[in-house]
Structure formats: structure tokens, C-alpha cells
Design a protein around this motif. Structure first.
Motif, short mmCIF file in Angstrom:
data_model
loop_
_atom_site.label_atom_id
_atom_site.label_comp_id
_atom_site.label_asym_id
_atom_site.label_seq_id
_atom_site.Cartn_x
_atom_site.Cartn_y
_atom_site.Cartn_z
N LEU A 296 64.73 -2.97 16.97
CA LEU A 296 64.84 -1.56 17.06
C LEU A 296 63.34 -0.81 16.04
O LEU A 296 62.89 -1.91 15.32
CB LEU A 296 66.09 -1.16 15.98
CG LEU A 296 66.79 -1.33 16.65
CD1 LEU A 296 68.40 -0.65 15.55
CD2 LEU A 296 66.86 -0.16 17.89
N TRP B 28 66.17 4.29 24.65
CA TRP B 28 65.20 3.98 23.44
C TRP B 28 63.42 3.71 23.95
O TRP B 28 63.45 2.39 24.74
CB TRP B 28 65.42 2.41 23.22
CG TRP B 28 66.77 2.15 22.25
CD1 TRP B 28 67.25 2.58 20.70
CD2 TRP B 28 68.64 2.23 22.42
NE1 TRP B 28 68.48 2.70 20.18
CE2 TRP B 28 69.07 2.53 21.33
CE3 TRP B 28 68.31 2.26 23.75
CZ2 TRP B 28 70.68 2.33 21.69
CZ3 TRP B 28 70.19 1.92 23.56
CH2 TRP B 28 71.03 2.34 22.86
N LYS C 25 62.74 3.05 19.58
CA LYS C 25 63.59 4.54 19.01
C LYS C 25 63.95 5.03 19.86
O LYS C 25 63.52 4.84 20.60
CB LYS C 25 62.03 5.16 18.55
CG LYS C 25 62.16 5.85 17.33
CD LYS C 25 60.52 6.29 16.72
CE LYS C 25 60.80 7.70 15.96
NZ LYS C 25 59.82 8.65 17.09
N GLU C 26 64.60 6.52 19.44
CA GLU C 26 65.85 6.37 20.44
C GLU C 26 65.36 7.62 20.75
O GLU C 26 64.67 8.42 20.32
CB GLU C 26 66.78 6.67 19.60
CG GLU C 26 68.01 7.77 20.82
CD GLU C 26 69.66 7.78 20.20
OE1 GLU C 26 69.76 8.85 21.04
OE2 GLU C 26 69.20 6.92 19.32
#
Length: 409
Positions: free
Chosen positions: A408, A63, A67-68
Motif C-alpha cells: 500500500l 488500487w 492507493k485506493e
């Protein structure tokens, strides 16, 4: 409760004074010439990475800023992770049968940059250096930063230089396998700690021509690059290394500016030509040139050195004693929006409005550049030479109890 295998590290940004531009091997990221950079203070600009290995993880996952990010098979990220797992097996697990087989576990990695990504500030350099430092810590690898730099280089060329603090050379090497294309420390931060940098953020947008595609276009089409590689860089590497060891700012400044100019000349000599600087970038050059002209006329030598990477942002290197005057001069021509100047090192009194500090030295020819509108230079970051990667404590970890990012996007 099962053991948690996790480590967090931060790594610095570096800004080259002898530029890396062009690869002789695009897979291994072997450069056409050696380069040299100054590592900047992580207190101001850094990438932080947490890595965790666990038998329950089903795939390697990364990540970036919450964000992946895809880890493409055979890509740069995958290469770095694979190489570090291989080193773990070879140097730890094969040597000690009781060591946990971390090389067989999948990893979760979270990385965070505290500055805009792809903004002409080298986020890939600090990012890959932090990734490598974090995994090396997780795997308890008994190897030198130079050895780790070989792996970081395969992620992003300039990342190899962020494995050390201070003043760092990336030696181009001669072996086809890249085993001698690595970073060495020319001098630590403590050798010349009063080297400061003022980063002038002209644009924080993504670049028009990425470095990766731009440099290969230059390799394929620029006759000037061939001259640079053979006739210019080897001598400059020797001369600037000597200047650093002797703390000779005049020579350091002259070579830094000349090499930046030549890098952009090589970009212009590419077919089709590549333009990284814009009118604001060129105006900053004009201001620095006039500032040095005045200083030389007054018998005080060079006071400032500009350098530009593959983008319009300027980095101005100076000795600490001159940095306040340089900031006052820059804001005279490039006034700042409120809060856009990061006075990280307390040059002005707390709460002082930076535009109110604007002043031009006596004898400075103000006709060299037009005063720009507020925000033409979007921000100023004052920093200095810094240390290499740092091992951070659990309180700074980016992964939560489940092995996913605490925050996230």
C-alpha cells in the motif's frame, strides 16, 4: 478451501505516430480521426494489473500504485468493468451452465505503473489496457484483442492500441454505437523489430491542460482540425501503414514528424491556444532536424523521427543501427544527471557514464541549439517496439491472500 479466482496481466505503453486528437462522442470515446502507434517494450515501460472476483467482496474496488482510487458510477473505470462482466455472462456463463458465475461477484483490482503517472507518458493507455487484459483473463473470455479494444477504448481512447504489440491502427469507425471503432494490428513486433525509441523526459509534472479537456476545446474552436480530419489524416494513415509494411524508415520518419507538427499546430489553433511543448522540446526538434539534414546531405536518408504527445516530452524513433549515435548527440546538448539515463538495451559498456559518451557527428552545425544545463532533460529512456499484453504468473500478483494490495502507498 474456496477457489481463488484471480489473474494478473501487464500491458504496454504506446506512442502514436498519427495522433488521436478530438472525439465525436465523448461518452463512448469515438475519435474524430483514425490514429496509429508503435507499442513499446514492456520490459521497460508497463502497467501491471491483478484482478480478483470473490463472493465475499462488498464492492468493486481499485488500487492504483497502492492507493485506493474511486470507481465513479457511470465513469470510465465502471464502464470497462461492467462491459467485461457483461461479456463474461454472454460468452461464458450463458454458454456453459456449469461455469462459475463470476460476472455476479464484485472485483478487487490492483494496478501498478513502473513510470510516473500523467507525465506525458501514456499511463492511462497502458493502465486501461492492463485492466481489460487482466479481467479478460480472469473471466476466460473467448474474444479477440480487437473486441477487447472496444472496451479499453471506453476507458481511455489510446488504450485500445495497447491491446496489440507492434504497429497498431485505431480505426475511427462510422457506427454511432462505436462497434467498429477498434484497434487492428498493422504489423507485429517481429515484422520490424529494429525500431527503437529514445524517450526524452523533459518534465514529469502533471500537464497544464489535460488531454481530455484540451482536445474538446480544439474540436469546438479549431478550423485547422477540420482540415486535418478530412484532408490529411486518411492519406497519412495509408502512407505510413505502407511504409511500415515495406520497412521504409524515410517515409515513416517524414510522416511521423509532420503529424506531430500538425497536432501541435492544431493545439495552437485552438481558442484559447494550448501549448504543450516548451523551449527544451523545441531545442530537441532543432537537433533532430539538423541531424537529418546532415544525414540526407551524406546520402544516408532520414535517421531519426521526433514525435510529441500532449506534453513536452520527446520520443525519437530510429533504427537500431543509429540509436547509439542519437543518444551521444542528445547528451551533447542535454547532459544527464547521474542515473537519469536508462540504458535498458546495453548501448554503452556497463557502468559507463553517459555524459562521457557525448559526441557530435562531423559536419553537424552545433549552432542550431544551445547546450542546456544538466537536468533540462530529466531522463532518457531507451526502449524499442514490443509485444502486446502478457499473462503473468501468480508470483507477480499484486493482491495478497485477503484480496488487498501486497504493498500500500
Amino acid at each position: 478451501m474456496s477457489t481463488v479466482y484471480q489473474a494478473t496481466a501487464s500491458a504496454p505503453v504506446n506512442i502514436a505516430v498519427i495522433k488521436y486528437w478530438g472525439k465525436r462522442d465523448t461518452k463512448l470515446i469515438l475519435p474524430t480521426n483514425s490514429s496509429l502507434s508503435v507499442t513499446l517494450d514492456q520490459d521497460h515501460l508497463r502497467s501491471t494489473t491483478t484482478s480478483r472476483a470473490d463472493p465475499s467482496f462488498v464492492k468493486d474496488t481499485l488500487w492504483l500504485n497502492g492507493k485506493e482510487d474511486e470507481i465513479k458510477p457511470g465513469g470510465r473505470l465502471a464502464t470497462c468493468i461492467t462491459e467485461l462482466k457483461r461479456l463474461r455472462q454472454a460468452t461464458v456463463e450463458n454458454e456453459d451452465p456449469t461455469a462459475p458465475k463470476l460476472s455476479t461477484y464484485k472485483v478487487h483490482i490492483a494496478s501498478y505503473n513502473n513510470f510516473p503517472t500523467a507525465a506525458g507518458l501514456a499511463s492511462s493507455a497502458s493502465g486501461f489496457a492492463a485492466l481489460v487484459a487482466s479481467l479478460a483473463q480472469l473471466y476466460a473470455l473467448p474474444v479477440s484483442p480487437s473486441t477487447l479494444s472496444i472496451i479499453a477504448r471506453q476507458g481511455s481512447g489510446s488504450a485500445c492500441r495497447s491491446l496489440y504489440g507492434g504497429f497498431v491502427a485505431w480505426q475511427e469507425g462510422v457506427h454511432p454505437d462505436g462497434s467498429d471503432s477498434l484497434a487492428i494490428q498493422v504489423a507485429p513486433q517481429s515484422h520490424w523489430p529494429n525500431i527503437h525509441a529514445l524517450i526524452c523526459v523533459v518534465s514529469d509534472d502533471k500537464k497544464g491542460t489535460s488531454s481530455t479537456s484540451g482536445m474538446q476545446l480544439t474540436v469546438d474552436t479549431s478550423p485547422l482540425l477540420q482540415h486535418r480530419i478530412k484532408a490529411v489524416v486518411p492519406q497519412r494513415m495509408k502512407d505510413i501503414s505502407k511504409a511500415i509494411l515495406e520497412k521504409d524508415f524515410d517515409t515513416f520518419a517524414r510522416i511521423t514528424m509532420a503529424d506531430s507538427n500538425q497536432f501541435h499546430a492544431v493545439a495552437l489553433d485552438t481558442e484559447p491556444p494550448i501549448f504543450y511543448m516548451n523551449d527544451v522540446s523545441r531545442a530537441i526538434i532543432a537537433v533532430v532536424v539538423e541531424y537529418n539534414r546532415l544525414s540526407l546531405a551524406n546520402g544516408q536518408g532520414y535517421k531519426a523521427a521526433y514525435t510529441y504527445d500532449a506534453g513536452p516530452n520527446a520520443v525519437i524513433y530510429a533504427e537500431e543501427k543509429n540509436i547509439k549515435e542519437i543518444i551521444q548527440l542528445v547528451v551533447s546538448f542535454f547532459p544527464q544527471r547521474e542515473g537519469a539515463f536508462k540504458d535498458n538495451l546495453g548501448v554503452f559498456p556497463p557502468g559507463a557514464e553517459v555524459n562521457a559518451q557525448a559526441t557530435v557527428p562531423a559536419g553537424f552545425n552545433v549552432g542550431v541549439a544551445l547546450k542546456r544545463e544538466v537536468g533540462a532533460v530529466k531522463g532518457l529512456i531507451h526502449t524499442r517496439v514490443g509485444d502486446g499484453p502478457r499473462a503473468l504468473g501468480e508470483e507477480e500478483a499484486l493482491l495478497g491472500p485477503e484480496g488487498t494490495p501486497k504493498i500500500l502507498a
